[in-house]
Design a protein around this motif. Structure first.
Motif, PDB file in Angstrom:
ATOM      1  N   MET A  85     -62.377 -77.456 103.212  1.00  0.00           N
ATOM      2  CA  MET A  85     -62.701 -78.006 104.791  1.00  0.00           C
ATOM      3  C   MET A  85     -62.623 -75.522 104.897  1.00  0.00           C
ATOM      4  SD  MET A  85     -62.164 -80.087 106.843  1.00  0.00           S
ATOM      5  CE  MET A  85     -61.948 -79.554 107.956  1.00  0.00           C
ATOM      6  N   VAL A  86     -62.404 -74.750 103.821  1.00  0.00           N
ATOM      7  CA  VAL A  86     -62.940 -73.474 103.975  1.00  0.00           C
ATOM      8  C   VAL A  86     -64.548 -73.070 103.719  1.00  0.00           C
ATOM      9  CG1 VAL A  86     -62.686 -71.763 102.407  1.00  0.00           C
ATOM     10  CG2 VAL A  86     -61.140 -73.027 102.833  1.00  0.00           C
ATOM     11  N   PRO A  87     -65.564 -73.983 102.768  1.00  0.00           N
ATOM     12  CA  PRO A  87     -66.871 -73.364 102.965  1.00  0.00           C
ATOM     13  C   PRO A  87     -67.637 -74.020 104.810  1.00  0.00           C
ATOM     14  CG  PRO A  87     -66.606 -74.523 101.022  1.00  0.00           C
ATOM     15  CD  PRO A  87     -65.400 -74.997 101.964  1.00  0.00           C
ATOM     16  N   SER A 291     -53.309 -70.096 106.855  1.00  0.00           N
ATOM     17  CA  SER A 291     -54.534 -70.042 105.286  1.00  0.00           C
ATOM     18  C   SER A 291     -56.075 -69.812 106.135  1.00  0.00           C
ATOM     19  CB  SER A 291     -54.408 -71.599 105.067  1.00  0.00           C
ATOM     20  OG  SER A 291     -53.450 -71.518 103.607  1.00  0.00           O
ATOM     21  N   PHE A 292     -55.795 -69.788 106.947  1.00  0.00           N
ATOM     22  CA  PHE A 292     -56.941 -70.252 108.270  1.00  0.00           C
ATOM     23  C   PHE A 292     -57.471 -68.567 108.895  1.00  0.00           C
ATOM     24  CE2 PHE A 292     -57.307 -74.718 105.832  1.00  0.00           C
ATOM     25  CZ  PHE A 292     -58.938 -74.643 106.097  1.00  0.00           C
ATOM     26  N   LEU A 293     -56.501 -67.704 109.123  1.00  0.00           N
ATOM     27  CA  LEU A 293     -56.346 -67.110 110.068  1.00  0.00           C
ATOM     28  C   LEU A 293     -57.937 -66.153 109.098  1.00  0.00           C
ATOM     29  CD1 LEU A 293     -53.556 -66.830 112.311  1.00  0.00           C
ATOM     30  CD2 LEU A 293     -55.951 -67.189 113.097  1.00  0.00           C
ATOM     31  N   SER A 316     -54.389 -69.864  97.888  1.00  0.00           N
ATOM     32  CA  SER A 316     -55.503 -70.548  97.473  1.00  0.00           C
ATOM     33  C   SER A 316     -56.159 -70.206  98.360  1.00  0.00           C
ATOM     34  CB  SER A 316     -55.013 -71.990  96.879  1.00  0.00           C
ATOM     35  OG  SER A 316     -54.347 -71.743  98.119  1.00  0.00           O
ATOM     36  N   HIS A 317     -56.143 -70.651  99.449  1.00  0.00           N
ATOM     37  CA  HIS A 317     -57.033 -70.586 100.847  1.00  0.00           C
ATOM     38  C   HIS A 317     -58.372 -69.394 100.739  1.00  0.00           C
ATOM     39  CE1 HIS A 317     -55.296 -74.342 101.021  1.00  0.00           C
ATOM     40  NE2 HIS A 317     -56.391 -74.415 102.188  1.00  0.00           N
ATOM     41  N   HIS A 318     -57.585 -68.407 100.832  1.00  0.00           N
ATOM     42  CA  HIS A 318     -58.139 -66.757 101.142  1.00  0.00           C
ATOM     43  C   HIS A 318     -58.512 -66.926 100.481  1.00  0.00           C
ATOM     44  CE1 HIS A 318     -56.483 -65.806 105.327  1.00  0.00           C
ATOM     45  NE2 HIS A 318     -55.558 -66.305 104.518  1.00  0.00           N
ATOM     46  N   ILE A 319     -58.525 -66.814  98.459  1.00  0.00           N
ATOM     47  CA  ILE A 319     -59.169 -66.478  98.169  1.00  0.00           C
ATOM     48  C   ILE A 319     -60.452 -67.188  97.649  1.00  0.00           C
ATOM     49  CG2 ILE A 319     -59.550 -66.580  95.344  1.00  0.00           C
ATOM     50  CD1 ILE A 319     -56.688 -65.759  94.899  1.00  0.00           C
ATOM     51  N   LEU A 320     -60.474 -68.466  97.703  1.00  0.00           N
ATOM     52  CA  LEU A 320     -61.380 -69.090  97.644  1.00  0.00           C
ATOM     53  C   LEU A 320     -62.236 -68.856  99.115  1.00  0.00           C
ATOM     54  CD1 LEU A 320     -63.114 -71.689  96.899  1.00  0.00           C
ATOM     55  CD2 LEU A 320     -61.873 -72.870  98.411  1.00  0.00           C
ATOM     56  N   VAL A 325     -67.664 -66.166 100.141  1.00  0.00           N
ATOM     57  CA  VAL A 325     -68.536 -65.463 101.746  1.00  0.00           C
ATOM     58  C   VAL A 325     -69.194 -64.170 100.158  1.00  0.00           C
ATOM     59  CG1 VAL A 325     -67.596 -63.015 102.758  1.00  0.00           C
ATOM     60  CG2 VAL A 325     -66.582 -65.395 103.560  1.00  0.00           C
ATOM     61  N   ILE A 326     -68.792 -64.163  99.635  1.00  0.00           N
ATOM     62  CA  ILE A 326     -69.512 -62.532  98.307  1.00  0.00           C
ATOM     63  C   ILE A 326     -70.915 -63.858  97.531  1.00  0.00           C
ATOM     64  CG2 ILE A 326     -69.097 -61.617  96.190  1.00  0.00           C
ATOM     65  CD1 ILE A 326     -65.998 -61.301  96.856  1.00  0.00           C
ATOM     66  N   LEU A 327     -70.216 -64.621  97.445  1.00  0.00           N
ATOM     67  CA  LEU A 327     -71.967 -65.591  96.454  1.00  0.00           C
ATOM     68  C   LEU A 327     -72.932 -65.392  97.856  1.00  0.00           C
ATOM     69  CD1 LEU A 327     -70.039 -68.479  94.232  1.00  0.00           C
ATOM     70  CD2 LEU A 327     -71.140 -66.438  93.938  1.00  0.00           C
ATOM     71  N   VAL A 328     -72.402 -66.332  99.392  1.00  0.00           N
ATOM     72  CA  VAL A 328     -73.013 -66.403 100.165  1.00  0.00           C
ATOM     73  C   VAL A 328     -74.067 -64.768 100.748  1.00  0.00           C
ATOM     74  CG1 VAL A 328     -73.370 -66.889 103.092  1.00  0.00           C
ATOM     75  CG2 VAL A 328     -71.767 -68.773 100.921  1.00  0.00           C
ATOM     76  N   ALA A 329     -73.203 -64.172 100.664  1.00  0.00           N
ATOM     77  CA  ALA A 329     -73.378 -62.705 100.771  1.00  0.00           C
ATOM     78  C   ALA A 329     -74.708 -62.192 100.001  1.00  0.00           C
ATOM     79  CB  ALA A 329     -72.533 -61.929 101.103  1.00  0.00           C
ATOM     80  N   GLN A 330     -74.847 -62.717  99.090  1.00  0.00           N
ATOM     81  CA  GLN A 330     -74.940 -62.148  98.083  1.00  0.00           C
ATOM     82  C   GLN A 330     -76.042 -63.173  97.788  1.00  0.00           C
ATOM     83  OE1 GLN A 330     -72.822 -62.777  94.247  1.00  0.00           O
ATOM     84  NE2 GLN A 330     -72.369 -60.630  93.755  1.00  0.00           N
TER      85      GLN A 330
END
Length: 339
Positions: A85-87, A291-293, A316-320, A325-330
């Motif tokens: 659900m994170v993405p 995990s989602f805040l 684990s949720h925050h690292i993912l 986010v970094i990949l999308v931002a790049q």
């Protein structure tokens, strides 16, 4: 140590003392943060603690890494749906934030990188490369972290009845001296190696990876002592508040207010995901909420540690989230440059 850093320390100590006397949650974390924020708004000259602050942050990484045991790793497959659900969460927050900032009159580049829910330093670097307003992005992201992080402990104490005023662990006198030495060493070495390898958030992720390895191999069998975690709290809270140093009233009106409104939007989206996942999976509701805040991975992990919740699940949720986010931002940086 510079005069501005001495002032920052004194302001932070005063804030921590005020929160302790008032009996408010996370006094050594929220006290310095709020005091530095007030001092910044009133034009008190302050300065971040530099390498010392980064080193103190490594203690939290060690606490997270030593929470990972072989027994916990066997639970990760059961978190697949929640992690999946994170993405979707990132896409929804990013798209909503972009539309929100554009409606407020921000340029496209600033809107894109200010709306990414995570990776403060990386978003500022990529956003500046894309031509965004660095000061606006910095204050918006800092306000998102501060607003959510400041509100969360009070809400958690009120709704879940969790005591967030107690010590975060056992005293150093109760732990083997060799393990404490390994913890300090793994924090420092993990930080420096991660920085050399250009891993995002090196002062947190580097110590996590190294101390997790030592924990899984049995060389470390406990979390860092309370004294180390209290020091980490103090310096993390200070770092959040001191980001507002030099702020003007015009910046408060334009950027901080926008950051507060965006924080309310992200908090609302987080609650929706929290309710959906808590209904679908048999996970602790507070674990899911933390995990989602998007209040900063270090800050949310610290709350999880003090509350006695599942640190591995939360981090684990925050690292993912940060990685995506970094990949999308790049990818967005490349798109902006092509435009």
């Amino acid at each position: 140590m510079t005069r501005q850093r001495i002032v920052t320390l004194l302001v932070s100590v005063a804030g921590a003392a005020a929160f302790l006397l008032a009996g408010w949650p996370l006094p050594l974390l929220l006290g310095p943060m709020v005091a530095c924020l007030v001092a910044a708004v009133t034009s008190v000259p302050m300065q971040a603690m530099g390498a010392l602050g980064q080193f103190m942050r490594t203690f939290l990484g060690v606490a997270i890494g030593t929470s990972v045991t072989p027994e916990i790793l066997t639970r990760l497959p059961g978190l697949a749906l929640s992690l999946a659900m994170v993405p979707l969460y990132i896409l929804l927050v990013g798209a909503t934030g972009h539309l929100f900032f554009r409606a407020l009159g921000f340029d496209r580049q600033t809107s894109i990188f200010a709306s990414m829910p995570g990776g403060l330093q990386e978003m500022l670097f990529l956003g500046e490369e894309a031509g965004g307003n660095l000061r606006a992005m910095s204050l918006i992201h800092a306000t998102r972290v501060l607003a959510i992080f400041a509100a969360a402990p009070f809400a958690i104490s009120a709704i879940w009845g969790v005591d967030l005023t107690g010590p975060p662990g056992n005293p150093a006198a109760d732990l083997p001296p060799m393990e404490i030495a390994l913890m300090v060493l793994s924090g420092f070495v993990g930080w420096k190696v991660a920085a050399w390898a250009r891993i995002p958030g090196p002062s947190l992720l580097g110590p996590i990876l190294l101390s997790m390895t030592l924990s899984l191999t049995g060389l470390i069998s406990s979390r860092p002592p309370a004294e180390m975690l209290l020091a980490a709290q103090f310096f993390i809270g200070m770092a959040v508040g001191v980001r507002y140093a030099g702020i003007t009233l015009d910046e408060v009106r334009r950027y901080v207010v926008a950051g507060i409104l965006f924080s309310l939007i992200t908090a609302a989206i987080s609650v929706v995901f929290f309710l959906a996942i808590a209904a679908m999976l048999s996970l602790d509701s507070l674990d899911v909420l933390l995990s989602f805040l998007p209040g900063g991975q270090a800050e949310m992990a610290m709350i999880a540690i003090i509350a006695g919740n599942d640190v591995t699940l939360v981090i684990s949720h925050h690292i993912l989230r940060i990685i995506i986010v970094i990949l999308v931002a790049q990818a967005m940086l490349g798109w902006v440059r092509r435009r």
